[in-house]
Write a protein that holds these residues in place. Structure first.
Motif, mmCIF file in Angstrom:
data_model
loop_
_atom_site.group_PDB
_atom_site.id
_atom_site.type_symbol
_atom_site.label_atom_id
_atom_site.label_comp_id
_atom_site.label_asym_id
_atom_site.label_seq_id
_atom_site.Cartn_x
_atom_site.Cartn_y
_atom_site.Cartn_z
ATOM 1 N N SER A 155 10.169 38.988 4.596
ATOM 2 C CA SER A 155 8.776 39.349 4.286
ATOM 3 C C SER A 155 8.095 38.347 3.351
ATOM 4 O O SER A 155 6.877 38.385 3.187
ATOM 5 N N ASN A 156 8.871 37.485 2.710
ATOM 6 C CA ASN A 156 8.372 36.515 1.734
ATOM 7 C C ASN A 156 7.864 37.190 0.455
ATOM 8 O O ASN A 156 7.188 36.569 -0.363
ATOM 9 N N ARG A 157 8.193 38.452 0.262
ATOM 10 C CA ARG A 157 7.757 39.180 -0.928
ATOM 11 C C ARG A 157 8.553 38.720 -2.145
ATOM 12 O O ARG A 157 9.776 38.595 -2.093
ATOM 13 N N VAL A 158 7.842 38.470 -3.248
ATOM 14 C CA VAL A 158 8.502 38.034 -4.483
ATOM 15 C C VAL A 158 9.184 39.238 -5.138
ATOM 16 O O VAL A 158 8.555 40.271 -5.384
ATOM 17 N N LEU A 159 10.468 39.093 -5.440
ATOM 18 C CA LEU A 159 11.246 40.177 -6.035
ATOM 19 C C LEU A 159 11.438 39.986 -7.533
ATOM 20 O O LEU A 159 11.544 40.958 -8.280
ATOM 21 N N ALA A 160 11.505 38.749 -7.977
ATOM 22 C CA ALA A 160 11.713 38.481 -9.406
ATOM 23 C C ALA A 160 11.264 37.052 -9.716
ATOM 24 O O ALA A 160 11.360 36.161 -8.869
ATOM 25 N N GLU A 200 19.437 39.627 -9.759
ATOM 26 C CA GLU A 200 18.175 40.096 -9.201
ATOM 27 C C GLU A 200 18.291 40.358 -7.701
ATOM 28 O O GLU A 200 17.741 41.339 -7.186
ATOM 29 N N GLY A 201 18.991 39.496 -7.005
ATOM 30 C CA GLY A 201 19.176 39.693 -5.577
ATOM 31 C C GLY A 201 19.980 40.938 -5.275
ATOM 32 O O GLY A 201 19.656 41.700 -4.356
ATOM 33 N N GLU A 202 21.018 41.191 -6.063
ATOM 34 C CA GLU A 202 21.850 42.381 -5.842
ATOM 35 C C GLU A 202 21.082 43.654 -6.163
ATOM 36 O O GLU A 202 21.230 44.675 -5.478
ATOM 37 N N ALA A 203 20.244 43.590 -7.203
ATOM 38 C CA ALA A 203 19.425 44.768 -7.544
ATOM 39 C C ALA A 203 18.484 45.111 -6.393
ATOM 40 O O ALA A 203 18.313 46.285 -6.044
ATOM 41 N N ALA A 204 17.874 44.097 -5.791
ATOM 42 C CA ALA A 204 16.977 44.326 -4.667
ATOM 43 C C ALA A 204 17.758 44.803 -3.440
ATOM 44 O O ALA A 204 17.292 45.682 -2.695
ATOM 45 N N HIS A 205 18.931 44.236 -3.236
ATOM 46 C CA HIS A 205 19.745 44.606 -2.079
ATOM 47 C C HIS A 205 20.217 46.057 -2.163
ATOM 48 O O HIS A 205 20.275 46.764 -1.156
ATOM 49 N N THR A 206 20.537 46.484 -3.371
ATOM 50 C CA THR A 206 20.994 47.866 -3.581
ATOM 51 C C THR A 206 19.883 48.873 -3.280
ATOM 52 O O THR A 206 20.144 49.967 -2.761
ATOM 53 N N LYS A 207 18.636 48.482 -3.584
ATOM 54 C CA LYS A 207 17.493 49.366 -3.348
ATOM 55 C C LYS A 207 16.994 49.343 -1.911
ATOM 56 O O LYS A 207 16.190 50.198 -1.514
ATOM 57 N N ALA A 208 17.427 48.351 -1.142
ATOM 58 C CA ALA A 208 16.931 48.204 0.241
ATOM 59 C C ALA A 208 17.374 49.379 1.099
ATOM 60 O O ALA A 208 18.477 49.927 0.920
ATOM 61 N N PRO A 209 16.525 49.793 2.045
ATOM 62 C CA PRO A 209 16.906 50.899 2.961
ATOM 63 C C PRO A 209 18.181 50.581 3.728
ATOM 64 O O PRO A 209 18.356 49.458 4.214
ATOM 65 N N GLY A 210 19.060 51.517 3.776
ATOM 66 C CA GLY A 210 20.300 51.351 4.515
ATOM 67 C C GLY A 210 21.381 50.649 3.728
ATOM 68 O O GLY A 210 22.470 50.392 4.258
ATOM 69 N N ALA A 211 21.086 50.311 2.439
ATOM 70 C CA ALA A 211 22.100 49.615 1.639
ATOM 71 C C ALA A 211 23.208 50.563 1.242
ATOM 72 O O ALA A 211 23.019 51.758 1.125
#
Length: 211
Positions: A155-160, A200-211
């Motif tokens: 999505s190119n969305r900035v996560l951090a 930061e990547g792991e935090a976003a990955h944990t919150k992702a749907p289906g994680a």
């Protein structure tokens, strides 16, 4: 007509003479510097992640987007060492060292440059602001400053976003001492960047749907 016949051979001869003089110019030798990332300079221990990361080539000004080693003798003035070069332009050099930093960490499944064809989950982009030797009251310092972003690759969305800076004193103002100071700065700042990106990547990955 006679005048035209006289001048035409001269006009065609000028470029050849110019090329000949250029080919005879001797190039000044220079030293190529290739910083190493110490395998022992790894980020803080942490869990291994099961996602993949694409490291983009950092964006930089025209002065820094070069293999020339920059020097700032006074604030706002940039020069270069005349007989010294990085092995690659500074942005490409930093990208390869960052990729190596992730590989050295042993904490990520897959990492590579954005052009490597890696099927990445996240991207790391860097805006390189400073990559030069700065003289302050006669004291030289190797300075590395950049802004980093972790983005969702699809999505190119900035996560951090975070700013990083490292300043390492040099033993002298010559290219060799500048290189040694840059190695110290890079071996400090890259592990910090790697650790922050993984968290930061792991935090976003944990919150992702289906994680």
């Amino acid at each position: 007509m006679n005048i035209r016949r006289f001048f035409l051979p001269l006009l065609f001869a000028l470029p050849v003479a110019g090329c000949s003089s250029l080919l005879n110019v001797q190039r000044q030798p220079f030293t190529i510097y290739s910083p190493n990332l110490d395998a022992a300079a790894t980020p803080a221990a942490g869990p291994r992640v099961d996602w993949q990361l694409a490291v983009e080539t950092p964006l930089a000004s025209d002065v820094l987007d070069s293999a020339r080693i920059a020097v700032m003798p006074t604030p706002g003035v940039l020069e270069v060492f005349p007989a010294a070069r990085w092995r690659d332009p500074a942005p490409a050099l930093l990208r390869s060292l960052v990729v190596q930093g992730f590989e050295n960490s042993g904490r990520i499944v897959g990492v590579g440059s954005a052009a490597s064809g890696l099927r990445a989950d996240y991207a790391l982009s860097i805006g390189l602001h400073d990559f030069q030797l700065e003289l302050r009251a006669g004291t030289p310092h190797a300075v590395v400053r950049f802004q980093a972003q972790v983005r969702d690759y699809t999505s190119n969305r900035v996560l951090a976003t975070r700013a990083f800076a490292e300043d390492a004193p040099a033993a002298g103002t010559d290219a060799g001492n500048a290189f040694a100071a840059f190695e110290v700065a890079l071996n400090k700042i890259i592990p910090e960047l790697v650790d922050w990106t993984l968290r930061e990547g792991e935090a976003a990955h944990t919150k992702a749907p289906g994680a």
